[in-house]
Design an enzyme around this catalytic site. Structure first.
Site, PDB file in Angstrom:
ATOM      1  N   CYS A   1       0.843  -1.212   0.000  1.00 47.83           N
ATOM      2  CA  CYS A   1       0.000   0.000   0.000  1.00 47.83           C
ATOM      3  C   CYS A   1       0.868   1.249   0.000  1.00 47.83           C
ATOM      4  O   CYS A   1       2.035   1.225   0.410  1.00 47.83           O
ATOM      5  CB  CYS A   1      -0.948   0.006   1.196  1.00 47.83           C
ATOM      6  SG  CYS A   1      -0.128   0.255   2.779  1.00 47.83           S
TER       7      CYS A   1
ATOM      8  N   CYS B   1       2.198   2.318   3.393  1.00 43.49           N
ATOM      9  CA  CYS B   1       3.362   1.521   3.806  1.00 43.49           C
ATOM     10  C   CYS B   1       4.612   2.001   3.076  1.00 43.49           C
ATOM     11  O   CYS B   1       5.706   2.052   3.653  1.00 43.49           O
ATOM     12  CB  CYS B   1       3.132   0.043   3.499  1.00 43.49           C
ATOM     13  SG  CYS B   1       1.623  -0.616   4.212  1.00 43.49           S
TER      14      CYS B   1
ATOM     15  N   ASP C   1       3.543  13.003 -38.997  1.00 45.18           N
ATOM     16  CA  ASP C   1       4.562  13.201 -40.014  1.00 45.18           C
ATOM     17  C   ASP C   1       4.226  12.230 -41.150  1.00 45.18           C
ATOM     18  O   ASP C   1       3.548  11.232 -40.935  1.00 45.18           O
ATOM     19  CB  ASP C   1       5.940  12.890 -39.414  1.00 45.18           C
ATOM     20  CG  ASP C   1       7.052  13.009 -40.440  1.00 45.18           C
ATOM     21  OD1 ASP C   1       6.985  13.921 -41.281  1.00 45.18           O
ATOM     22  OD2 ASP C   1       7.971  12.167 -40.414  1.00 45.18           O
TER      23      ASP C   1
END
Length: 707
Positions: free
Chosen positions: A17, A20, A398
């Site tokens: 997480c 953490c 391009d």
């Protein structure tokens, strides 16, 4: 490992997480000889400036039982795989005690000492690590998920809600385990990239063949690759011919033929012949190594949505604690409410108010999407570009090498005498063989295909006529090859040839003529071939709602219009210098805001840089494209463009869904407090459910496929 100075990068296992990750980062930063630390949550890595041992770093992550390994450590670590029972023994024991406590409650009642004792034991065993971290965070006034849960469980114990306190502990532990599993799944896409290249290769060095680890292979070594083997290093074919499956690098589904002088990439699969390859890059410089590094860096870059969520969460958590405190205090003090009931409601709000689902909603989506894109041959440099692509209103292309293949080919050859086609083509090829003209390669390639012996003819008095063409004497006759300007004096006398010339010009082809001073003998048309996918890609983009597509090219306007009309762009601009392309992009941004430019990554650099997203073609073989573009289509495949637009839009959609769902759950919880309906077990299920649902929703992005 001995202590080393400088900057070091380590891989982290078990990071589940964002809270953490932030805590681990703080802990490492506080180590005595560390000056700075930064965790890349998405990639599962930490960068450290200063001196630290592996043991010290792992100790800083002991609260999550994190395992740390040096980034460049290629040795296989022998780790005894824990059984499910051993790995989750505390969780299972706590769960067993709760089941026994519930049975005792049914038989003896909730107030029975054995029932309470079993619940208390379940809380202590299941929540020991939670309480340890939660209390530490509370003393530091760090209002983390653990600290919120600790307050809630202690509060539940104080009011005698042992059953609910134990359920909160067990559900929180289950939530943590599932969240860790989900994040590992999200990171798996990049791990699979890391594992595709072999760790050793058969090398010939000093006429001796030996199997060497990739770390010991040097540039210039000869790598021997047998049929069916994966290729360990980047290099150039010096002997042999084979088809190579490059899907892992470029996303191409069809194997590519490889001959002498062709590039070979590490991580690709040799399917047929025996190849000898000269190694051109060390293991850390290979294309796959660069892709992995760039993808991991991209996963660490915060997208705008994530930056917003992180900032929001910073104020959100204290706000939830404030609201919970008011719920505990206001009703009993001002409205004679039952203190125990409102304390329970406040504790429940603390649990459901945990920002876990909100904070993880964006990174899990970004990690999944960027990893999936890389597996499909599209390198995205960061979450910000995913969001930008998802909001595109216009795309500029391009022409050469993007909408076209970038290699001219002979498309038409007409002669005044059909019996002398090969003779006249041989004359053209003989003159062009002495030329540096850009179209000469196309003519010579066709001559080689026709097996014409143009090399056997001798050219005397060869002259290049600037801006017009070539002149040379072959077997006593002077021939000319060039544009209409070279034959301006005699072209009006040949109306059929003039009409043919005009028709080819209108089709956007470059036209050359062969003749003498008195007559025109043949007309040859050369054109840059259109990519087979260009038209369908433009159609798909328009169907997806891209409002404006424009072709920007330095080629002449007639050729540009011919190509542009075939592919279906909505606007065509020709005869442009690099600065003109830049001006065009700036103008488009004023009208459409979000504009992408797609080119080769070199000639179009100013326009690519000025656009909202710069997309480079053919990143796999071009270091410049890999390093300068925001997005690189690795396989030189324009068909990946609709895929990345689709993936980006789905990413945006899922991030919005996750944020909305997370906040909606919190709002519903607050509303449940008013009638006093919110319970601790509803709160933890709502929080756990929200976290898992947003994670699983983000993981759906790994399943989005290119056509």
């Amino acid at each position: 490992m001995s202590e080393q100075a400088g900057k070091h990068v380590y891989r982290i296992e078990g990071l589940s997480c964002t809270n953490c990750a932030a805590k681990f980062e703080r802990n490492v930063t506080e180590l005595p000889n560390v000056t700075a630390a930064k965790v890349n949550f998405g990639a599962g890595k930490i960068s450290i400036e200063g001196e630290a041992t592996l043991a010290e770093i792992e100790a800083a992550g002991a609260f999550e039982n994190l395992k740390v390994q040096e980034e460049q450590d290629t040795t296989v670590r022998v780790v005894e795989k824990e059984s499910f029972l051993k790995k989750h023994s505390q969780l299972l024991l706590s769960l067993g005690l709760i089941i026994l406590a519930m049975a005792s409650q049914l038989i003896n009642g909730e107030e029975f000492i054995l029932t309470e004792g079993l619940y208390i034991l379940a809380i202590v065993i299941g929540g020991v690590s939670l309480f340890k971290e939660g209390l530490t965070d509370l003393f530091k006034l760090n209002f983390s998920m653990q600290s919120l849960m600790t307050i809630a469980i202690i509060g539940a114990a104080l009011i005698g809600e042992w059953a609910e306190g134990s359920i909160v502990v067990i559900l929180f532990a289950i939530s943590e385990a599932l969240e860790r599993f989900s994040m590992d799944k999200a990171r798996q896409s990049i791990r699979s990239l890391m594992e595709i290249a072999p760790k050793e290769a058969l090398i010939r060095r000093n006429n001796l063949e030996q199997l060497l680890p990739v770390s010991q292979i040097e540039v210039g070594d000869i790598m021997i690759i047998k049929p069916g083997q994966k290729i360990a290093m980047d290099g150039q074919v010096i002997k042999g011919h084979s088809s190579v499956n490059q899907a892992a690098i470029t996303g191409e589904s069809v194997p590519v033929e490889k001959q002498i002088n062709d590039e070979i990439f590490a991580g690709t699969l040799n399917e047929e012949g025996l190849l000898e390859v000269e190694v051109t890059k060390r293991v850390n410089d290979t294309t796959i190594a660069k892709i992995i590094h760039l993808v991991e860096e991209a996963q660490g870059e915060r997208a705008p949505a994530q930056a917003f969520v992180d900032k929001f969460a910073k104020y959100y958590t204290p706000a939830i604690m404030g609201i919970a405190a008011l719920i505990v205090v206001v009703p009993p003090v001002f409205f004679a409410g039952d203190f125990q009931m409102w304390l329970y409601q406040g504790l429940s709000l603390l649990v459901v108010g945990c920002p876990c689902s909100l904070v993880i909603s964006t990174p899990v989506s970004i990690v999944s999407a960027i990893g999936n894109a890389a597996k499909n041959g599209v390198l995205v440099k960061g979450g910000i570009y995913l969001e930008e692509i998802g909001q595109l209103k216009a795309i500029a292309f391009d022409k050469t090498g993007t909408l076209t293949k970038g290699t001219p080919v002979v498309t038409d050859f007409l002669t005044t005498d059909s019996t002398k086609e090969d003779e006249y083509f041989t004359l053209i090829a003989t003159l062009e063989a002495n030329s540096q003209h850009p179209l000469a390669s196309a003519i010579l390639k066709r001559a080689d295909e026709k097996a014409l012996l143009y090399q056997t003819l001798t050219v005397d008095d060869f002259t290049s006529i600037t801006g017009k063409g070539l002149q040379g004497t072959i077997a006593g006759t002077t021939y000319f090859v060039g544009s209409a300007k070279l034959f301006a004096a005699i072209l009006p006398e040949n109306p059929t040839i003039n009409e043919t010339y005009q028709a080819f010009q209108q089709q956007g082809k470059t036209v050359l003529m062969l003749g003498t001073a008195e007559t025109i003998l043949a007309v040859i048309a050369v054109a840059d071939e259109l990519r087979e996918s260009s038209q369908s890609v433009l159609t798909q983009l328009h169907e997806m709602g891209i409002a404006h597509t424009i072709m920007l090219t330095g080629d002449n306007l007639t050729t540009a219009q011919s190509i542009g009309q075939k592919v279906g762009v909505t606007e065509i601009k020709g005869d442009l210098m690099p600065e003109d392309k830049l001006t065009a992009i700036q103008s488009l941004k004023q009208t459409y805001e979000k504009v992408a430019m797609i080119g080769d990554g070199v000639n179009d650099a100013p326009a690519l840089a000025a656009s909202s997203v710069g997309i480079a073609m053919g990143g796999a073989g071009t270091d410049t494209a890999l390093e300068t573009a925001d997005v690189a289509l690795m396989g030189d495949d324009l068909q990946k463009l609709p895929f990345i637009v689709k993936l980006s839009r789905q990413t945006l959609s899922i991030i919005k869904q996750n944020i909305t769902f997370s906040l909606a759950i919190k709002l519903i919880a607050v509303l449940l407090v008013i009638p006093g309906w919110l319970t601790l077990w509803i709160a933890i299920i709502a929080d756990m459910g929200a976290t898992l649902l947003v994670t699983l929703n983000g993981l759906r992005l790994m399943k989005v496929k290119a056509k």
